[in-house]
Design a protein around this motif. Structure first.
Motif, mmCIF file in Angstrom:
data_model
loop_
_atom_site.group_PDB
_atom_site.id
_atom_site.type_symbol
_atom_site.label_atom_id
_atom_site.label_comp_id
_atom_site.label_asym_id
_atom_site.label_seq_id
_atom_site.Cartn_x
_atom_site.Cartn_y
_atom_site.Cartn_z
ATOM 1 N N GLU A 1 0.845 -1.191 0.000
ATOM 2 C CA GLU A 1 0.000 0.000 0.000
ATOM 3 C C GLU A 1 0.882 1.244 0.000
ATOM 4 N N PRO A 2 0.343 2.388 -0.458
ATOM 5 C CA PRO A 2 1.088 3.644 -0.314
ATOM 6 C C PRO A 2 1.426 3.874 1.159
ATOM 7 N N PHE A 3 2.632 4.379 1.441
ATOM 8 C CA PHE A 3 3.106 4.459 2.820
ATOM 9 C C PHE A 3 3.828 5.770 3.074
ATOM 10 N N VAL A 4 4.007 6.064 4.361
ATOM 11 C CA VAL A 4 4.789 7.216 4.778
ATOM 12 C C VAL A 4 5.543 6.829 6.051
ATOM 13 N N LEU A 5 6.804 7.203 6.123
ATOM 14 C CA LEU A 5 7.590 6.980 7.332
ATOM 15 C C LEU A 5 7.048 7.871 8.437
ATOM 16 N N LEU A 6 6.924 7.343 9.629
ATOM 17 C CA LEU A 6 6.327 8.088 10.737
ATOM 18 C C LEU A 6 7.021 9.427 10.961
ATOM 19 N N SER A 7 8.338 9.469 10.850
ATOM 20 C CA SER A 7 9.064 10.720 11.090
ATOM 21 C C SER A 7 8.753 11.780 10.039
ATOM 22 N N ARG A 8 8.195 11.369 8.908
ATOM 23 C CA ARG A 8 7.879 12.319 7.835
ATOM 24 C C ARG A 8 6.377 12.602 7.727
ATOM 25 N N ALA A 9 5.587 11.999 8.601
ATOM 26 C CA ALA A 9 4.138 12.217 8.580
ATOM 27 C C ALA A 9 3.803 13.514 9.317
ATOM 28 N N ASP A 10 2.853 14.250 8.780
ATOM 29 C CA ASP A 10 2.436 15.501 9.413
ATOM 30 C C ASP A 10 1.655 15.229 10.686
ATOM 31 N N ALA A 11 1.727 16.169 11.619
ATOM 32 C CA ALA A 11 0.899 16.074 12.827
ATOM 33 C C ALA A 11 -0.567 16.022 12.413
ATOM 34 N N GLY A 12 -1.300 15.125 13.042
ATOM 35 C CA GLY A 12 -2.701 14.937 12.704
ATOM 36 C C GLY A 12 -2.948 13.822 11.707
ATOM 37 N N HIS A 13 -1.869 13.341 11.077
ATOM 38 C CA HIS A 13 -2.028 12.237 10.114
ATOM 39 C C HIS A 13 -2.474 10.972 10.841
ATOM 40 N N GLU A 14 -3.530 10.354 10.341
ATOM 41 C CA GLU A 14 -3.990 9.079 10.899
ATOM 42 C C GLU A 14 -3.699 7.967 9.907
ATOM 43 N N GLY A 15 -3.135 6.910 10.397
ATOM 44 C CA GLY A 15 -2.818 5.800 9.513
ATOM 45 C C GLY A 15 -2.683 4.495 10.275
ATOM 46 N N ARG A 16 -2.705 3.433 9.541
ATOM 47 C CA ARG A 16 -2.514 2.097 10.100
ATOM 48 C C ARG A 16 -1.027 1.749 10.023
ATOM 49 N N VAL A 17 -0.510 1.137 11.065
ATOM 50 C CA VAL A 17 0.895 0.720 11.059
ATOM 51 C C VAL A 17 1.057 -0.382 10.019
ATOM 52 N N LEU A 18 1.855 -0.084 8.993
ATOM 53 C CA LEU A 18 2.097 -1.050 7.932
ATOM 54 C C LEU A 18 3.309 -1.926 8.213
ATOM 55 N N ARG A 19 4.337 -1.289 8.754
ATOM 56 C CA ARG A 19 5.588 -2.009 8.894
ATOM 57 C C ARG A 19 6.412 -1.439 10.044
ATOM 58 N N VAL A 20 7.118 -2.303 10.760
ATOM 59 C CA VAL A 20 8.061 -1.896 11.802
ATOM 60 C C VAL A 20 9.393 -2.560 11.491
ATOM 61 N N SER A 21 10.449 -1.781 11.434
ATOM 62 C CA SER A 21 11.766 -2.331 11.129
ATOM 63 C C SER A 21 12.162 -3.376 12.168
ATOM 64 N N ASP A 22 12.757 -4.468 11.670
ATOM 65 C CA ASP A 22 13.188 -5.538 12.586
ATOM 66 C C ASP A 22 14.658 -5.426 12.959
ATOM 67 N N ARG A 23 15.270 -4.278 12.666
ATOM 68 C CA ARG A 23 16.708 -4.136 12.878
ATOM 69 C C ARG A 23 17.098 -4.139 14.353
ATOM 70 N N ASP A 24 16.224 -3.642 15.241
ATOM 71 C CA ASP A 24 16.560 -3.489 16.662
ATOM 72 C C ASP A 24 15.552 -4.266 17.511
ATOM 73 N N PRO A 25 15.902 -5.450 18.016
ATOM 74 C CA PRO A 25 14.964 -6.240 18.824
ATOM 75 C C PRO A 25 14.458 -5.497 20.055
ATOM 76 N N ALA A 26 15.320 -4.702 20.711
ATOM 77 C CA ALA A 26 14.887 -3.967 21.907
ATOM 78 C C ALA A 26 13.807 -2.949 21.552
ATOM 79 N N LEU A 27 13.962 -2.291 20.413
ATOM 80 C CA LEU A 27 12.954 -1.338 19.975
ATOM 81 C C LEU A 27 11.644 -2.046 19.643
ATOM 82 N N LEU A 28 11.732 -3.209 19.024
ATOM 83 C CA LEU A 28 10.522 -3.983 18.742
ATOM 84 C C LEU A 28 9.763 -4.304 20.026
#
Length: 211
Positions: free
Chosen positions: A141-168
């Motif tokens: 689906e069309p996507f946007v990185l959370l850090s680049r999304a405008d305040a007020g943007h509502e969206g469904r979490v499409l993907r979470v990077s698996d690079r950092d287990p602690a962050l997961l």
């Protein structure tokens, strides 16, 4: 011929442009793979000679059509195995990456297709990454990185990077999992289920939302 070293290079190049458009440079490849730049330069030249990548001196590296097909095949194996471990063996999403890195090089094509059938031909792995089909085709689906999304943007979490287990683990504890609907409240905060949630460091660059 199968080669884990070659497959790791092709996967890394493939991953780099999955969620953004900038091509990977040899120095970035060296950083991600933890190798000396000279070793990476030598391998890139070998991959180019085999028709798996296109590359010019000091420029970025791209997969050729043959390289993309091979990378998609390896990534399909990896992500099906991750999904299998979570669904069938009770692994959590922060535990599966390293196991899949080992198993992707050892299971047969026949077993992989049986796993795919048993799982009902899943389209996404536990982290929301698209699983290429047997032809190497993916659907996103069309996507946007959370850090680049405008305040007020509502969206469904499409993907979470698996690079950092602690962050997961931290994101899961906060309820920020694939499929959750969130509203961007600021650079490091979201609203989830009507409550404000402060995000862990680096989370905004590890979460993708529907655009």
């Amino acid at each position: 011929m199968p080669s884990p070293a070659i497959d790791d290079y092709l996967k890394t190049i493939y991953h780099h442009t999955e969620w953004q458009d900038d091509r990977i440079t040899p120095s970035q490849l060296a950083s991600v793979l933890g190798l000396a730049p000279s070793s990476v330069t030598e391998m890139v030249q070998k991959l180019a000679a085999q028709g798996l990548v296109t590359h010019r001196p000091y420029g970025p590296v791209s997969l050729s059509p043959a390289g993309e097909r091979r990378a998609a095949s390896v990534i399909r194996r990896h992500r099906l195995i991750e999904t299998w471990l979570v669904r069938e063996f009770g692994y959590t999403w922060d535990e599966v990456h390293d196991e899949a890195e080992i198993l992707e090089h050892s299971i047969s094509d026949r077993l992989l297709e049986r796993i795919d059938e048993r799982l009902g031909h899943p389209r996404f792995d536990p982290h929301g990454d698209a699983i290429p089909d047997a032809e190497g085709i993916v659907h996103r689906e069309p996507f946007v990185l959370l850090s680049r999304a405008d305040a007020g943007h509502e969206g469904r979490v499409l993907r979470v990077s698996d690079r950092d287990p602690a962050l997961l683990r931290a994101l899961e504890d906060a309820g920020v999992v694939v499929g959750a609907v969130v509203t961007v409240a600021g650079a490091s905060a979201i609203r989830l289920d009507g409550a404000d949630v402060a995000l862990p460091p680096d989370a905004a660059d590890a979460v993708w939302l529907t655009a």
